[in-house]
Design a protein around this motif. Structure first.
Motif, PDB file in Angstrom:
ATOM      1  N   PHE A 222       0.819  -1.195   0.000  1.00 54.24           N
ATOM      2  CA  PHE A 222       0.000   0.000   0.000  1.00 54.24           C
ATOM      3  C   PHE A 222       0.866   1.263   0.000  1.00 54.24           C
ATOM      4  CE2 PHE A 222      -3.692   2.255   2.008  1.00 54.24           C
ATOM      5  CZ  PHE A 222      -4.543   1.961   0.972  1.00 54.24           C
ATOM      6  N   ALA A 223       1.893   1.253   0.849  1.00 51.02           N
ATOM      7  CA  ALA A 223       2.789   2.412   0.935  1.00 51.02           C
ATOM      8  C   ALA A 223       3.539   2.600  -0.371  1.00 51.02           C
ATOM      9  CB  ALA A 223       3.759   2.239   2.089  1.00 51.02           C
ATOM     10  N   VAL A 224       3.937   1.479  -1.000  1.00 48.07           N
ATOM     11  CA  VAL A 224       4.695   1.584  -2.248  1.00 48.07           C
ATOM     12  C   VAL A 224       3.824   2.201  -3.343  1.00 48.07           C
ATOM     13  CG1 VAL A 224       5.920   0.294  -4.016  1.00 48.07           C
ATOM     14  CG2 VAL A 224       6.159  -0.355  -1.631  1.00 48.07           C
ATOM     15  N   VAL A 225       2.546   1.746  -3.405  1.00 48.98           N
ATOM     16  CA  VAL A 225       1.632   2.343  -4.389  1.00 48.98           C
ATOM     17  C   VAL A 225       1.476   3.836  -4.105  1.00 48.98           C
ATOM     18  CG1 VAL A 225      -0.714   2.331  -5.280  1.00 48.98           C
ATOM     19  CG2 VAL A 225       0.405   0.183  -4.713  1.00 48.98           C
ATOM     20  N   GLY A 226       1.367   4.177  -2.826  1.00 49.28           N
ATOM     21  CA  GLY A 226       1.241   5.588  -2.446  1.00 49.28           C
ATOM     22  C   GLY A 226       2.438   6.397  -2.907  1.00 49.28           C
ATOM     23  N   MET A 227       3.646   5.845  -2.708  1.00 47.27           N
ATOM     24  CA  MET A 227       4.854   6.545  -3.166  1.00 47.27           C
ATOM     25  C   MET A 227       4.803   6.756  -4.668  1.00 47.27           C
ATOM     26  SD  MET A 227       7.788   4.363  -1.300  1.00 47.27           S
ATOM     27  CE  MET A 227       7.707   3.942   0.422  1.00 47.27           C
ATOM     28  N   GLY A 228       4.418   5.695  -5.379  1.00 49.59           N
ATOM     29  CA  GLY A 228       4.366   5.788  -6.838  1.00 49.59           C
ATOM     30  C   GLY A 228       3.415   6.874  -7.279  1.00 49.59           C
ATOM     31  N   LEU A 229       2.218   6.915  -6.700  1.00 48.92           N
ATOM     32  CA  LEU A 229       1.230   7.922  -7.091  1.00 48.92           C
ATOM     33  C   LEU A 229       1.716   9.321  -6.743  1.00 48.92           C
ATOM     34  CD1 LEU A 229      -2.260   6.429  -6.206  1.00 48.92           C
ATOM     35  CD2 LEU A 229      -1.404   7.113  -8.425  1.00 48.92           C
ATOM     36  N   ALA A 230       2.329   9.466  -5.563  1.00 43.94           N
ATOM     37  CA  ALA A 230       2.804  10.783  -5.148  1.00 43.94           C
ATOM     38  C   ALA A 230       3.849  11.296  -6.136  1.00 43.94           C
ATOM     39  CB  ALA A 230       3.391  10.708  -3.741  1.00 43.94           C
ATOM     40  N   LEU A 231       4.788  10.411  -6.516  1.00 43.45           N
ATOM     41  CA  LEU A 231       5.821  10.840  -7.464  1.00 43.45           C
ATOM     42  C   LEU A 231       5.207  11.141  -8.824  1.00 43.45           C
ATOM     43  CD1 LEU A 231       8.767   8.450  -6.597  1.00 43.45           C
ATOM     44  CD2 LEU A 231       8.585  10.886  -6.145  1.00 43.45           C
ATOM     45  N   LEU A 232       4.257  10.307  -9.244  1.00 39.79           N
ATOM     46  CA  LEU A 232       3.612  10.498 -10.540  1.00 39.79           C
ATOM     47  C   LEU A 232       2.963  11.876 -10.620  1.00 39.79           C
ATOM     48  CD1 LEU A 232       3.191   8.713 -13.016  1.00 39.79           C
ATOM     49  CD2 LEU A 232       0.958   8.118 -12.129  1.00 39.79           C
ATOM     50  N   GLY A 233       2.270  12.264  -9.544  1.00 39.70           N
ATOM     51  CA  GLY A 233       1.634  13.582  -9.536  1.00 39.70           C
ATOM     52  C   GLY A 233       2.662  14.690  -9.632  1.00 39.70           C
ATOM     53  N   ILE A 234       3.802  14.499  -8.967  1.00 42.98           N
ATOM     54  CA  ILE A 234       4.802  15.570  -8.961  1.00 42.98           C
ATOM     55  C   ILE A 234       5.582  15.594 -10.280  1.00 42.98           C
ATOM     56  CG2 ILE A 234       6.906  16.339  -7.775  1.00 42.98           C
ATOM     57  CD1 ILE A 234       5.491  15.487  -5.196  1.00 42.98           C
ATOM     58  N   PHE A 235       5.566  14.477 -11.029  1.00 43.33           N
ATOM     59  CA  PHE A 235       6.209  14.489 -12.342  1.00 43.33           C
ATOM     60  C   PHE A 235       5.602  15.550 -13.246  1.00 43.33           C
ATOM     61  CE2 PHE A 235       7.651   9.806 -12.094  1.00 43.33           C
ATOM     62  CZ  PHE A 235       8.772  10.210 -11.411  1.00 43.33           C
ATOM     63  N   PHE A 236       4.342  15.923 -12.983  1.00 42.74           N
ATOM     64  CA  PHE A 236       3.727  16.990 -13.770  1.00 42.74           C
ATOM     65  C   PHE A 236       4.559  18.257 -13.673  1.00 42.74           C
ATOM     66  CE2 PHE A 236       1.020  20.768 -13.763  1.00 42.74           C
ATOM     67  CZ  PHE A 236       0.410  20.659 -14.995  1.00 42.74           C
ATOM     68  N   LYS A 237       5.044  18.570 -12.472  1.00 44.93           N
ATOM     69  CA  LYS A 237       5.771  19.831 -12.250  1.00 44.93           C
ATOM     70  C   LYS A 237       7.087  19.838 -13.014  1.00 44.93           C
ATOM     71  CE  LYS A 237       3.181  21.177  -8.508  1.00 44.93           C
ATOM     72  NZ  LYS A 237       2.075  20.369  -9.032  1.00 44.93           N
ATOM     73  N   ILE A 238       7.744  18.677 -13.103  1.00 43.94           N
ATOM     74  CA  ILE A 238       9.023  18.645 -13.809  1.00 43.94           C
ATOM     75  C   ILE A 238       8.822  18.185 -15.250  1.00 43.94           C
ATOM     76  CG2 ILE A 238      10.306  18.196 -11.691  1.00 43.94           C
ATOM     77  CD1 ILE A 238      10.616  15.300 -12.671  1.00 43.94           C
ATOM     78  N   SER A 239       7.570  18.026 -15.674  1.00 43.70           N
ATOM     79  CA  SER A 239       7.218  17.533 -17.008  1.00 43.70           C
ATOM     80  C   SER A 239       8.025  16.284 -17.378  1.00 43.70           C
ATOM     81  CB  SER A 239       7.351  18.629 -18.072  1.00 43.70           C
ATOM     82  OG  SER A 239       8.665  19.104 -18.181  1.00 43.70           O
TER      83      SER A 239
END
Lengths: 539, 119
Positions: A222-239
């Motif tokens: 569960f935590a690993v999926v959470g990390m993945g989603l959190a990073l995915l959302g922030i990838f928007f900022k760095i395109s």
């Protein structure tokens, strides 16, 4: 007590908030002199916050009790943000139509609120920069969320107001919707992290995750999926790749100074957020004491997250390059080149805290300087009142404006990584960090991509020299304001001069990542921490 | 005397963090989030797309509240307050942008806005 220390560290950010309010009010002033002084006042507030940063981050008491994962990172990032902000203010002063302002003042033109954006533009710029600075001081997920939102919300308005045409509106709406979706994504990731660890505080989350990793079951999926989603959302900022689709359209629609802003500021915020989050997930090279009282070394990022970052880095640089090869519009080219550079910078994240993040922070500075020089040229020239957008506008620029053509060539050279320029040192350090951490394949992919990218960067540098001027490019004139061209010259020369100070700048980045609890374990576990900077000195 | 209410409270707390309730709430929050994401990717009306992002935010908020109850920790609920506030700020911005765009094209269809694309 702790509150006071926390507030001490965010003094530079508070100063920018005050500045935003002052500038917004002064922008409404009836006197034209005061309105014209607004960019100057904005610049003064930025200089003030950079100066204050140096003092605040020299105070060990405040740093020790700050409760931050990387207490000193703000010292570097806030200085960088402030300096970049100064350049962006100088670029942005051109967005307001001076001739139109005079016409309104003399009564020969009707008042149109959309065309008088000086005060708001600068207030939003300061707010967004304050958001970037606040990301460095995030102690928990709530703070990180609010800081990221603060850095991005004003930019939606800035994009929409940057030009009074349909394309600016279209790019604003695209940027806004995809931005809102990415926010929801990383928030859901945050919720999962909270669910798996039961805390919002970064240090507590890190400890819980480390205890879980040491146990037999390992980190909760569960935590690993959470990390993945959190990073995915922030990838928007760095395109970075899955979230990069917006970049070319948004960059193309916004005005040139605003595109310069978008290509630099969100990336700084995004990378600092990724550094902080990866520190929470457990980067290698750090020891800590668990609840049971035993000291343990953290193994590094969980394997799925590390693999995801690796793949995203490869895809980002490759797809960015492929996109850039096909472009005729300079702004779309810059968008794709920015995507590619995000890929290179992600190598620093994959490499980890040992040297990777230092190299990444250095690369951010090099990348910002190159982009400022490039956008100084683009924003300083105009073609019949319109922004410069395509390569055709630049044909023969060398003959009419040799200085601007030179600056453009310097920026392009720095992006390729030509040796004396600062871009070379940035790339070199990132690649060295990647090799040292054992990611040789990743660095090879990056090197091949870097070679491919020279094709379109040389195009950018060569078109002004090689191609004959056309009637279209002959109608290109200097813009109404000197400031952007001044930025181009200063940053272009900076690309040549700053490499002389590579070692101190790199040391600044390095010390900003190592402080307090990180310092001792690093000294113990790594026998001889050799830095690329030192090796370069000897070689 | 003092033992009885404490016991009752503890029993109530156990009742509230019944795994079944938690499961239902989490599945529901995941559903809200996925419906929002799906709607965002498929619908072409700007207001509906915006509502879909709101739906995603509400899914996150529900998950936060659930986890907060599960851990008997108040900070998750504090987070929800901030999510709602930011969502409201974003709504103000979105509606402003939508009005701006509607004035230019008098349509809410995002398909009408496709000047910027690969050439």
């Amino acid at each position: 007590m702790e509150m006071v220390e926390k507030l001490t560290l965010i003094t530079p950010d508070i100063l920018l908030f005050v500045g935003a309010v002052v500038v917004a009010v002064l922008g409404l002033s009836g006197s034209r002199t005061i309105r014209q002084a607004v960019p100057l006042i904005t610049g003064l507030f930025l200089i003030g916050s950079v100066v204050v940063t140096q003092f605040v981050y020299a105070d060990p008491a405040a740093l020790e009790s700050s409760g931050l994962l990387f207490p000193k990172i703000g010292g570097y990032v806030k200085s960088l943000t402030g300096v970049v902000g100064l350049g962006l203010v100088a670029l942005g002063t051109g967005t307001v139509d001076r001739a139109y302002e005079r016409a309104v003042a003399s009564g020969s033109a009707a008042f149109d609120p959309l065309r008088v954006v000086r005060g708001e533009y600068h207030a939003f710029l300061l707010l967004s920069l304050a958001g970037v600075m606040l990301v460095c001081n995030a102690t928990d997920l709530i703070w990180l969320f609010l800081a990221l939102e603060l850095s991005v919300l004003p930019t939606y308005v800035m994009v929409a107001l940057s030009r009074n045409n349909r394309r600016a509106n279209e790019s604003a709406i695209k940027y806004f919707f995809l931005g809102a979706m990415s926010t929801a994504l990383f928030l859901y990731g945050f919720a999962m992290l909270y669910g798996a660890t039961g805390s919002l505080n970064f240090i507590e989350i890190r400890d819980v995750l480390a205890t879980q990793a040491a146990g037999e079951a390992g980190i909760a999926p569960f935590a690993v999926v959470g990390m993945g989603l959190a990073l995915l959302g922030i990838f928007f900022k760095i395109s970075a790749v899955p979230m990069h689709v917006y970049a070319p359209d948004v960059y193309e629609g916004a005005s040139n100074p605003m595109t310069g802003f978008l290509s630099i500021v969100p990336k700084i915020a995004g990378f600092v957020a990724i550094i902080v989050l990866c520190g929470t997930f457990g980067w290698a090279g750090r020891e800590q004491i668990t609840a049971a009282g035993t000291t343990m070394v953290q193994e590094g990022l969980p394997a799925p997250i590390s693999a995801m970052l690796w793949m995203v880095a490869v895809l980002t640089m490759t797809l960015g390059n492929i996109g850039a090869l096909l472009q005729k519009s300079i702004k779309r080219l810059v968008a794709y080149s920015g995507i590619t550079h995000s890929g290179y910078m992600l190598i620093g994240i994959v490499a980890g805290t040992e040297n990777g993040t230092d190299a990444l922070l250095f690369y951010l500075a090099a990348y910002s300087l190159g982009n400022l020089a490039l956008f100084g040229v683009l924003a300083g020239l105009t073609r019949m009142g319109q922004d410069i957008e395509s390569f055709d506008d630049l044909a023969g620029l060398w003959r009419t404006r040799p200085r601007m053509a030179t600056m453009m060539a310097l920026a392009a050279g720095s992006f390729v990584g030509m040796p004396p320029l600062i871009g070379f040192w940035g790339k070199l350090m990132v690649f060295i960090a990647g090799v040292e951490s054992g990611h040789v394949v990743l660095v090879c992919v990056a090197a091949v991509n870097s070679a491919i990218s020279s094709w379109y960067y040389l195009h950018l540098a060569g078109v002004p020299v090689v191609r004959m001027s056309t009637p279209r490019s002959e109608s290109v004139t200097n813009g109404p304001r000197m400031a952007p061209r001044l930025v181009a010259v200063i940053c272009g020369v900076g690309l040549l001069v700053v490499p002389v100070f590579t070692t101190p700048l790199y040391e600044f980045a390095r010390t900003s990542m190592r402080y307090g609890e990180l310092e001792e374990p690093a000294a113990r576990s790594v026998a001889s921490p050799t830095t690329p900077g030192r090796e370069l000195d000897q070689g | 005397m003092s033992g009885t209410p404490t016991l009752a409270l503890a029993a109530e707390a156990v009742e509230l963090i019944n795994p079944r309730t938690i499961q239902i709430c989490l599945v529901f929050s995941a559903l809200l989030f996925s419906i929002g994401l799906f709607g965002f990717l498929t619908r072409r009306n700007m207001i509906v797309m915006f509502l879909c992002t709101e739906l995603m935010f509400q899914g996150v908020a529900l998950a936060m509240v659930t986890f907060s109850r599960m851990h008997l920790d108040i900070s998750g609920q504090v987070f929800v307050i901030f999510i709602l506030t930011v969502a409201a700020a974003e709504a103000a911005l979105a509606l402003g942008l939508v009005v701006l765009l509607y004035r230019r094209r008098t349509t809410l269809d995002v398909g009408a806005w496709s000047e910027l694309k690969e050439c």
